[in-house]
Design a protein around this motif. Structure first.
Motif, PDB file in Angstrom:
ATOM      1  N   ASP A 123      -0.524  11.951  -1.101  1.00 52.64           N
ATOM      2  CA  ASP A 123      -0.815  11.696  -2.382  1.00 52.64           C
ATOM      3  C   ASP A 123      -0.422  10.514  -2.945  1.00 52.64           C
ATOM      4  N   PHE A 124      -0.044   9.455  -2.284  1.00 48.86           N
ATOM      5  CA  PHE A 124       0.526   8.304  -2.784  1.00 48.86           C
ATOM      6  C   PHE A 124      -0.205   7.753  -4.048  1.00 48.86           C
ATOM      7  N   VAL A 125      -1.641   7.484  -3.721  1.00 47.78           N
ATOM      8  CA  VAL A 125      -2.259   7.011  -4.779  1.00 47.78           C
ATOM      9  C   VAL A 125      -2.482   7.834  -6.051  1.00 47.78           C
ATOM     10  N   LYS A 126      -2.614   9.179  -5.949  1.00 45.49           N
ATOM     11  CA  LYS A 126      -2.752  10.109  -6.985  1.00 45.49           C
ATOM     12  C   LYS A 126      -1.538   9.928  -7.797  1.00 45.49           C
ATOM     13  N   MET A 127      -0.494   9.840  -7.120  1.00 46.76           N
ATOM     14  CA  MET A 127       0.898   9.765  -7.817  1.00 46.76           C
ATOM     15  C   MET A 127       1.135   8.519  -8.650  1.00 46.76           C
ATOM     16  N   GLU A 137      -7.702  -0.594  -2.839  1.00 48.39           N
ATOM     17  CA  GLU A 137      -8.825   0.143  -2.906  1.00 48.39           C
ATOM     18  C   GLU A 137      -9.026   0.962  -3.910  1.00 48.39           C
ATOM     19  N   ALA A 138      -7.813   1.392  -4.621  1.00 48.70           N
ATOM     20  CA  ALA A 138      -8.005   2.533  -5.773  1.00 48.70           C
ATOM     21  C   ALA A 138      -8.454   1.944  -6.925  1.00 48.70           C
ATOM     22  N   GLY A 139      -8.644   0.495  -7.080  1.00 47.87           N
ATOM     23  CA  GLY A 139      -9.264  -0.158  -8.121  1.00 47.87           C
ATOM     24  C   GLY A 139      -8.122  -1.048  -9.147  1.00 47.87           C
ATOM     25  N   TYR A 140      -7.033  -0.838  -8.636  1.00 50.29           N
ATOM     26  CA  TYR A 140      -5.784  -1.518  -9.517  1.00 50.29           C
ATOM     27  C   TYR A 140      -6.163  -3.018  -9.378  1.00 50.29           C
ATOM     28  N   GLU A 141      -6.190  -3.588 -10.641  1.00 44.93           N
ATOM     29  CA  GLU A 141      -6.733  -5.035 -10.638  1.00 44.93           C
ATOM     30  C   GLU A 141      -5.753  -6.534 -10.354  1.00 44.93           C
ATOM     31  N   THR A 142      -4.412  -6.065 -10.719  1.00 41.93           N
ATOM     32  CA  THR A 142      -3.557  -6.949 -10.767  1.00 41.93           C
ATOM     33  C   THR A 142      -2.196  -6.597  -9.941  1.00 41.93           C
ATOM     34  N   LEU A 143      -2.196  -7.054  -8.650  1.00 46.63           N
ATOM     35  CA  LEU A 143      -1.237  -6.668  -7.753  1.00 46.63           C
ATOM     36  C   LEU A 143      -0.469  -7.933  -6.903  1.00 46.63           C
ATOM     37  N   VAL A 144       0.808  -7.721  -7.165  1.00 50.13           N
ATOM     38  CA  VAL A 144       1.774  -8.785  -6.685  1.00 50.13           C
ATOM     39  C   VAL A 144       2.669  -8.277  -5.560  1.00 50.13           C
ATOM     40  N   GLY A 145       2.844  -8.868  -4.523  1.00 52.93           N
ATOM     41  CA  GLY A 145       3.934  -8.269  -3.595  1.00 52.93           C
ATOM     42  C   GLY A 145       5.178  -8.905  -3.743  1.00 52.93           C
TER      43      GLY A 145
END
Length: 235
Positions: free
Chosen positions: A133-137, A169-177
């Motif tokens: 449920d990671f993405v849903k959470m 893949e879930a559609g988040y637009e701005t991601l940084v590690g």
């Protein structure tokens, strides 16, 4: 920076046999231990600090992100404190309980974990399983997928890579590690977001200091932060 600063200062070593007269060393006015660095030189050197909250560094980070996919700790602090990034901590809760977390961060574990006693190893070990449920959470905690997110785990690789892939893949637009993860952050900032003391004392390079523009912080030899001896646990 310290080496660069000291290169600007002419230090003179004197031979005891050459410059001793009786019990007192003879040092001419031309042979000072250090010469004052000009204000312009010091201010130029300050730019190489490259750390938060230097205004020039903040502007540099603004220009580089979000095109740059990985942030070191100093860049991450700018993203978190100045540019509205959410700090998403994807470690399991038991790791947060054992080590700590960044104030105001959001915890959504990408794996579930619980302790059990291993009789063969005669110690507690962490049993881990994927969190389906990671993405849903995450979507529940951060519903707007245009929200900039900085993803951190323990060391920057154990959980973060999988989390970044899943969120993209879930559609988040701005991601940084976060490079080095929480362990790297923890060595620089404490739980109240204050910069830690490291080394024997801290020095500030400003134009109004003493020789070479250097001020000692007065942190004291006995007050060195114990984080220097800290060894990250393994789970």
């Amino acid at each position: 920076l310290k080496g660069a600063m000291l290169s600007q200062c002419r230090t003179v070593q004197v031979s005891k046999s050459t410059f001793m007269r009786g019990n007192a060393p003879v040092v001419s006015a031309q042979r000072k231990l250090a010469v004052r660095v000009s204000r312009s030189q010091v201010m130029t050197s300050k730019a190489y600090l490259r750390e938060y909250p230097d205004p020039e560094f903040i502007e540099e980070v603004k220009e580089n992100f979000p095109e740059q996919p990985i942030a070191n700790v100093e860049e991450a602090r700018v993203l978190f404190s100045e540019l509205g990034y959410k700090y998403l901590d994807v470690r399991p809760e038991l790791e947060l309980d054992a080590v700590g977390k960044v104030r105001d961060s959001i915890n959504v574990p990408i794996v579930n974990a619980k302790w059990r006693y291993d009789p063969e190893e005669q110690k507690k070990v962490a049993d881990k399983s994927d969190n389906p449920d990671f993405v849903k959470m995450v979507e529940k905690r951060i519903p707007d997928k245009s929200t900039p997110i900085m993803v951190g785990c323990s060391d920057g690789t154990t959980y973060s890579i999988d989390a970044l892939i899943a969120l993209e893949e879930a559609g988040y637009e701005t991601l940084v590690g976060l490079k080095g993860g929480f362990y790297a952050w923890y060595r620089v900032f404490d739980n109240n977001l204050r910069r830690r003391r490291t080394g024997e004392y801290a020095e500030q390079y400003t134009h109004d200091g003493d020789s070479c523009g250097i001020h000692s912080s007065g942190a004291g030899f006995a007050r060195v932060d114990s984080v220097e001896q800290w060894v990250p646990p393994k789970f």
